[in-house]
Design an enzyme around this catalytic site. Structure first.
Site, short mmCIF file in Angstrom:
data_model
loop_
_atom_site.label_atom_id
_atom_site.label_comp_id
_atom_site.label_asym_id
_atom_site.label_seq_id
_atom_site.Cartn_x
_atom_site.Cartn_y
_atom_site.Cartn_z
N HIS A 127 0.69 -1.32 0.27
CA HIS A 127 -0.14 0.22 0.04
C HIS A 127 1.20 1.77 0.22
O HIS A 127 2.15 0.51 0.28
CB HIS A 127 -1.24 -0.05 1.18
CG HIS A 127 0.06 0.38 2.53
ND1 HIS A 127 -0.30 1.72 2.87
CD2 HIS A 127 0.20 -0.50 3.54
CE1 HIS A 127 0.46 2.08 3.96
NE2 HIS A 127 0.78 0.49 4.23
N CYS A 128 0.37 2.04 -0.32
CA CYS A 128 0.83 3.51 -0.83
C CYS A 128 -0.18 4.17 0.39
O CYS A 128 -1.48 3.99 0.78
CB CYS A 128 1.65 4.10 -2.48
SG CYS A 128 0.38 4.44 -3.31
N GLU A 129 0.44 5.78 0.04
CA GLU A 129 -1.42 6.82 0.27
C GLU A 129 -2.55 6.39 0.44
O GLU A 129 -3.26 6.39 0.99
CB GLU A 129 -0.40 8.64 0.54
CG GLU A 129 -1.78 9.54 1.11
CD GLU A 129 -1.32 10.92 0.47
OE1 GLU A 129 -2.10 11.76 1.16
OE2 GLU A 129 0.12 11.19 0.15
N TYR A 160 -3.30 3.73 2.88
CA TYR A 160 -3.40 4.90 4.18
C TYR A 160 -4.45 5.70 4.76
O TYR A 160 -4.98 5.56 5.43
CB TYR A 160 -1.99 4.97 4.68
CG TYR A 160 -1.80 5.03 5.93
CD1 TYR A 160 -1.82 4.27 6.78
CD2 TYR A 160 -2.03 6.51 6.75
CE1 TYR A 160 -1.25 4.48 8.11
CE2 TYR A 160 -2.05 6.29 7.60
CZ TYR A 160 -1.47 5.66 8.81
OH TYR A 160 -1.44 6.39 10.17
#
Length: 366
Positions: free
Chosen positions: A269-271, A309
């Site tokens: 995952h990232c932002e 996130y």
């Protein structure tokens, strides 16, 4: 006494001119001209001319002006009755059919008139789509029916093949990357169709140990930059934002499960899980493929946290440490953002250069 006669030879065409009058004398009751002036005669002729235009050609053959009636009304009645029968036959409505010229364009209905008669056609329908009639020969009808049946059978088989392909694709959506078993985690639809997505609720259940019977170990890879990770991340997540770090951690010494029925699962995952997370996931899969013979993989189950996130933090703040959220474009970390991006570009450029050199060496070697 001078007499005047009207030439009615051109009545069928609806034309009459004043030059056809020889004099301005008049007719009496027996059919002779009355002594009226030229103007009255001209008006009568004009009215009669308008009446002729409105009449059909068949009526023009048997009708004459009232002023020129010679007392032969019986003949007019007989002629009129025969004309009505004629009109019934000639004016009977018929269906217009389009005819297609060999090697030429479709003809309009007006072009089907041949001296006033409709031309029969072998084609029905609109000028865009035509359906050929079946031949009246029984043998030819059977052949044409067999051809149509064969075409329908072929279309049906093609539809069946497409349905099988779609069914196989749908099954592959629920299989792991090596096609050996069904995915352990429930997937949802995401932005990239080639990747498997899970929602924040599934990640929370993973952290709580709900899937421990199937999963030996799981890794949550946070692909954000270090200052974002330090501002708040999921419990136990690893901060790997470069492909080099990813390769060194997972593929330099691959992690092998102890039991054959136990699984190793990796969640990226990232932002927002729109670019960086999916890119790192694809990179690991490509490098894993290169090290194994298809379809074998070290890590067949890779997932993407849907929404990243940003969606996980508000719902499961208690599962984050520290309990905060630092966006990538935070005003206090502009310099950090530029530095991280430049480092990522430099590492990516170096990796692409090494890849090209390896390809050249492979081509040159015997």
């Amino acid at each position: 006494m001078p007499r005047c006669c009207l030439d009615l030879s051109n009545l069928s065409s609806g034309e009459m001119s004043a030059t056809q009058l020889t004099t301005s004398a008049h007719l009496d009751e027996t059919g002779h001209l009355d002594s009226s002036g030229p103007q009255e005669i001209q008006l009568a002729l004009m009215n009669h001319h308008q009446h002729l235009i409105k009449c059909s050609p068949a009526q023009l053959l048997c009708s004459t002006p009232n002023a020129l009636d010679h007392g032969n009304r019986k003949k007019d009645e007989i002629c009129s009755s025969s004309t009505n029968k004629e009109n019934e036959n000639t004016l009977k409505p018929r269906n217009l059919k389009f005819r297609k010229r060999p090697g030429g364009p479709y003809m309009s209905p007006l072009s089907l008139l041949d001296n006033g008669n409709l031309v029969e056609s072998e084609y029905l329908g609109s000028p865009i789509t035509t359906i050929p009639k079946l031949d009246k020969n029984p043998e030819l009808e059977e052949d044409q029916a067999e051809e149509i049946s064969d075409e329908l059978t072929e279309f049906f088989l093609e539809d069946q093949e497409e349905a099988k392909v779609l069914e196989e694709d749908s099954k592959q959506e629920y299989l792991t990357g090596d096609f050996s078993q069904v995915c352990a985690l429930p997937t949802v639809s995401g932005r990239h169709q080639d990747l498997k997505y899970i929602n924040p609720e599934t990640v929370a259940a993973l952290l709580s140990g709900k899937f421990q019977d199937l999963i030996e170990k799981f890794y949550i890879i946070d692909c954000r930059y270090p200052y974002e990770y330090l501002g708040g991340h999921i419990q136990g997540a690893l901060n790997l934002y470069s492909q080099e770090e990813l390769y060194n951690f997972f593929l330099k010494t691959p992690i092998v499960p102890l039991g054959t029925q136990r699984r190793i699962i990796i969640v990226f995952h990232c932002e927002f899980s729109s670019e960086r997370g999916p890119q790192m996931c694809r990179c690991l899969r490509e490098q894993d493929r290169a090290l194994n013979q298809y379809p074998a993989l070290y890590y067949p189950e890779l997932y993407i946290l849907n929404g990243g996130y940003r969606d996980f933090f508000p719902e499961y703040t208690e599962l984050c440490e520290p309990q905060g959220y630092c966006p990538m474009h935070h005003h206090d970390h502009k310099a950090d953002l530029l530095r991280c991006r430049s480092q990522s570009k430099a590492v990516e450029g170096e990796r692409q250069l090494q890849k090209q050199i390896a390809l050249l060496v492979k081509d040159v070697s015997p």
